[in-house]
Write an enzyme that holds these catalytic residues in place. Structure first.
Site, PDB file in Angstrom:
ATOM      1  N   HIS A 161     -10.630  -5.433  -3.390  1.00 59.27           N
ATOM      2  CA  HIS A 161      -9.284  -5.632  -2.845  1.00 59.27           C
ATOM      3  C   HIS A 161      -9.372  -5.855  -1.342  1.00 59.27           C
ATOM      4  CE1 HIS A 161     -10.163  -1.340  -2.525  1.00 59.27           C
ATOM      5  NE2 HIS A 161      -9.421  -1.347  -1.429  1.00 59.27           N
ATOM      6  N   GLN A 175     -14.125   2.812   1.672  1.00 56.54           N
ATOM      7  CA  GLN A 175     -13.636   2.318   0.387  1.00 56.54           C
ATOM      8  C   GLN A 175     -13.426   3.497  -0.563  1.00 56.54           C
ATOM      9  OE1 GLN A 175     -16.129  -0.635  -1.555  1.00 56.54           O
ATOM     10  NE2 GLN A 175     -14.545  -1.100  -3.069  1.00 56.54           N
ATOM     11  N   HIS A 181      -7.032  -5.600   2.301  1.00 60.43           N
ATOM     12  CA  HIS A 181      -5.845  -5.079   2.972  1.00 60.43           C
ATOM     13  C   HIS A 181      -5.318  -6.186   3.895  1.00 60.43           C
ATOM     14  CE1 HIS A 181      -6.802  -0.760   2.036  1.00 60.43           C
ATOM     15  NE2 HIS A 181      -8.019  -1.259   1.984  1.00 60.43           N
ATOM     16  N   VAL A 214     -11.333   2.812  -3.631  1.00 61.10           N
ATOM     17  CA  VAL A 214     -11.060   2.212  -4.946  1.00 61.10           C
ATOM     18  C   VAL A 214     -12.097   1.108  -5.149  1.00 61.10           C
ATOM     19  CG1 VAL A 214      -9.383   1.009  -6.392  1.00 61.10           C
ATOM     20  CG2 VAL A 214      -8.588   2.734  -4.743  1.00 61.10           C
ATOM     21  N   ASP A 247       0.844  -1.191   0.000  1.00 57.64           N
ATOM     22  CA  ASP A 247       0.000   0.000   0.000  1.00 57.64           C
ATOM     23  C   ASP A 247       0.881   1.244   0.000  1.00 57.64           C
ATOM     24  OD1 ASP A 247      -3.226   0.483   0.897  1.00 57.64           O
ATOM     25  OD2 ASP A 247      -1.840   2.190   1.060  1.00 57.64           O
TER      26      ASP A 247
END
Ligand code: 5GP
Length: 118
Positions: A104, A98, A106, A100, A35
């Protein structure tokens, strides 16, 4: 800005090598990279190469095997980087943080190396 899928997400541009990222793992359908703004000593993002799923709820409904593969990749990354214990976070929806809208996870945890060093 777009969450409609009308233009490639920032993650699609990483997948296509249009913008740089520190890639830590890659399979035929998944990619993992550090990240850019880590919130933990180890903070890796895992995303699907296919941008069609906007969040984990859509991925679970549409391709549960790929979600299971993502969790397994998270386990492998955590095994190497955090000693095996980790947080797996899927922010789902703008109000939940959120930013994006390309599914996905993390992977976050403490660094096994720094733990060893105390
Ligand atoms: P979200 O807020 O959608 O759950 O997570 C998006 C994550 O992507 C954030 O933690 C943010 O720091 C990360 N991110 C956004 N743009 C980039 C980028 O260009 N490169 C990398 N490596 N990470 C990014």
């Amino acid at each position: 800005m777009s969450s409609s899928g009308a233009e490639p997400s920032i993650f699609s541009r990483i997948i296509d090598r249009q913008i740089p990222a520190t890639i830590v793992a890659e399979t035929d359908r998944l990619i993992a990279f550090e990240d850019i703004a880590p919130k933990a000593p180890v903070h890796v993002v895992i995303t699907t190469k296919d941008p069609q799923y906007r969040n984990v709820v859509e991925l679970a409904a549409g391709d549960p095997a790929l979600l299971a593969d993502l969790v397994e990749l998270a386990r492998q990354i955590a095994s190497e980087r955090t000693g095996g214990q980790f947080r797996l976070v899927f922010n789902t929806g703008e109000a939940a943080g959120q930013t994006v809208f390309h599914v996905h996870a993390h992977v976050m945890g403490s660094s096994a190396a720094s733990d060893t060093l105390g």
